[in-house]
Design an enzyme around this catalytic site. Structure first.
Site, mmCIF file in Angstrom:
data_model
loop_
_atom_site.group_PDB
_atom_site.id
_atom_site.type_symbol
_atom_site.label_atom_id
_atom_site.label_comp_id
_atom_site.label_asym_id
_atom_site.label_seq_id
_atom_site.Cartn_x
_atom_site.Cartn_y
_atom_site.Cartn_z
ATOM 1 N N ARG A 182 43.819 35.345 48.708
ATOM 2 C CA ARG A 182 43.734 34.562 47.482
ATOM 3 C C ARG A 182 42.622 33.526 47.622
ATOM 4 N NH1 ARG A 182 45.630 38.015 45.319
ATOM 5 N NH2 ARG A 182 47.529 38.245 44.102
ATOM 6 N N GLU A 192 37.421 33.167 39.199
ATOM 7 C CA GLU A 192 37.000 34.570 39.115
ATOM 8 C C GLU A 192 36.715 34.956 37.665
ATOM 9 O OE1 GLU A 192 39.895 37.036 41.099
ATOM 10 O OE2 GLU A 192 39.436 36.209 43.071
ATOM 11 N N HIS A 194 36.911 41.162 43.864
ATOM 12 C CA HIS A 194 38.372 41.291 43.950
ATOM 13 C C HIS A 194 38.789 42.768 43.901
ATOM 14 C CE1 HIS A 194 42.331 38.936 43.146
ATOM 15 N NE2 HIS A 194 42.549 39.994 43.899
#
Length: 529
Positions: free
Chosen positions: A236, A265, A283
């Site tokens: 994370r 993000e 990601h």
């Protein structure tokens, strides 16, 4: 516990088609609406019992407040930081994830980044595309014999360890939950973070994002590491302090970073991504066909199993429910709620409660204390205005109401005996009740020092009244009830005959006004169980 009814589910992101198919095969209506804005989701969510998301949908407190019918939020993946778990818990909504769905994919990407950092693979590939042939610039290092520090030794950390051990790496780690003897069996030596930092050639983090893990790798911890340490974060964004990481890369204290996740993000600040020693991905930890299929299928199967009353897997805020999927636990939950409801009714004039003590007794109750505590509180708090307690939210509701809750278990002389004893304090007065399950039916054994000669079956319409024993009491009460058109179906009297004691009458319907009993009894309460 009784099966939770889920008839409609909204899927707000792209998930594997098997998710929808499994839900629909089990009679659940599914709607798919992707890329909804927050206002659209708030307007839409009120129509559904369940919501399935990945990581893009932000299930905020505003969304949850608008979800009048929502019973479950299913995250097709591991983390749930895009869901306001506290708000969901307060509203009694289960938050569920798929704890193992993307384990292999995330572990493999971590290993890929570790290998890329050791041999500068992405930079070399980009250089080749630019027409260069620069062998000296991309001198690397072997992983063999190096030390890998794994912070967070859950499913993914374990899989990373086993794979990197195949490269001859020494694996050390830190985890506040997993016992050292367990990780030792995987070949991971546990130690404190202070001991770990100076030993590592490579560090990878695999923890959830929470207050205790934000900025776990920061200026101070980088200063304790070997010069040139390389770090990877596929967990994370925010576990590694991004500003501190950039400073460490600029000074050479950090020799390279592999990042799949970011605080923001997509990241607007490109300083870290543009650093030549930073390898970054958008990601991709769970972005494999296998992980997506597994997560989509898993979340659907978990919802179906819960709806069918089989089991509960992946609930991050409803651990109390995990042991309630059996016939015995159903009966015990009904017992707890009924005992709580009796005390709530019989102490109606004395609220608010300040303290509740629940004691379970007997071997058969040993593993039931936690959900018995919650079920008793559901019964106690149920009629409160604006309060909709269930096993998920009732502990937090009790805390908000200023109620101190204590729970304990004690052995019984008879191994088969199972009794739940409850004591509530209100305005410095104590009220007690105890009950058990007999013949599959919850029964009340005692109410505030009145031990019933025949246990009270906690089903149907019940009238409790407090009075002194006298030969005419029952006939007088029966006459009063008859005048109101109410029939007596059962009667339970206390074994003791001295003083003011509680009696219970099973009745055909509730009285429209308890005031009709005032000339005959000291106190009265009624409820439907």
């Amino acid at each position: 516990m009784a099966p939770i009814s889920i008839k409609t589910v909204l899927i707000s992101e792209s998930v594997d088609p098997r998710c929808r198919a499994i839900l629909e095969e089990n009679g659940i209506r599914v709607t798919e609406k992707q890329n909804m804005k927050k206002d659209d989701l708030i307007a839409e969510i009120k129509n559904y019992d369940g919501l399935v998301v990945r990581s893009a949908t932000k299930v905020t407190a505003d969304v949850i407040d608008a979800a009048d019918n929502l019973k479950i939020i299913g995250r097709a993946g591991t983390g749930v930081d895009n869901v306001d778990v506290d708000a969901a818990t307060k509203k009694g909504i289960i938050v569920m994830n798929t704890p193992s769905g993307n384990t292999i994919s995330a572990a493999e990407l971590t290993c890929a980044l570790l290998m890329s950092l050791s041999r500068h693979v992405p930079q070399a590939a980009m250089s080749m595309k630019q027409g260069n042939w620069d062998r000296k610039k991309f001198m690397g290092a072997e992983l063999y014999g190096k030390v890998l520090g794994i912070v967070g030794l859950g499913r993914i950390g374990k899989e990373v360890a086993s794979r990197m051990q195949s490269f001859g790496m020494r694996t050390i780690g830190y985890d506040p939950i997993t016992p050292p003897e367990v990780t030792a069996s995987w070949g991971v030596e546990q130690m404190s973070l202070e001991q770990l930092w100076p030993l590592c050639d490579y560090i990878t983090v695999h923890t959830p994002l929470m207050p205790s893990t934000v900025g776990l790798l920061n200026d101070k911890s980088f200063a304790k590491c070997k010069t040139g340490v390389k770090v990877v974060n596929c967990a994370r964004g925010g576990i590694i302090d991004e500003d501190a990481l950039l400073r460490a890369l600029q000074t050479g204290q950090c020799g390279g970073a592999g990042l799949d996740v970011f605080v923001e993000e997509p990241p607007k600040n490109r300083s870290l991504i543009d650093h030549p020693n930073c390898i970054s991905c958008p990601h991709l930890g769970a972005s494999t066909q296998e992980a997506q299929a597994r997560c989509g299928e898993d979340i659907a199967l978990q919802i179906v199993d819960m709806v069918n009353g089989k089991k509960l897997v992946g609930a991050v805020n409803a651990q109390v429910l995990a042991s309630t999927f059996s016939q015995d636990s159903n009966q015990l939950i009904k017992l707890g709620e009924a005992v709580g409801a009796v005390l709530q009714s019989c102490t109606a004039a004395e609220k608010p409660f300040s303290h509740v003590k629940i004691t379970t007794q007997g071997d058969c109750m040993k593993s039931s204390t936690s959900f018995m505590t919650s079920s008793v509180l559901v019964g106690l708090l149920n009629p409160k205005s604006g309060c909709c307690p269930n096993l998920i939210n009732v502990l937090s509701l009790a805390k908000e109401s200023g109620i101190t809750v204590n729970q304990s278990h004690c052995a019984s002389d008879e191994a088969s005996s199972g009794v739940c004893k409850v004591e509530v304090m209100s305005n410095s007065c104590s009220y007690k009740a105890s009950g058990s399950v007999q013949g599959g039916v919850p029964v009340l054994l005692e109410l505030s020092e009145s031990v019933f000669r025949q246990p009270v079956s906690l089903t149907g319409n019940l009238l409790f009244f407090k009075a002194s024993a006298n030969p005419q009491l029952l006939s007088s009460v029966a006459g009063c009830l008859a005048s109101e058109g109410v029939e007596i179906e059962s009667f339970s009297a206390p074994a003791d005959r001295t003083g003011d004691l509680w009696y219970c009458v099973g009745i055909s319907s509730l009285l429209s006004d308890l005031g009709a009993l005032k000339p005959l009894v000291k106190d009265a309460a009624q409820l439907t169980v």
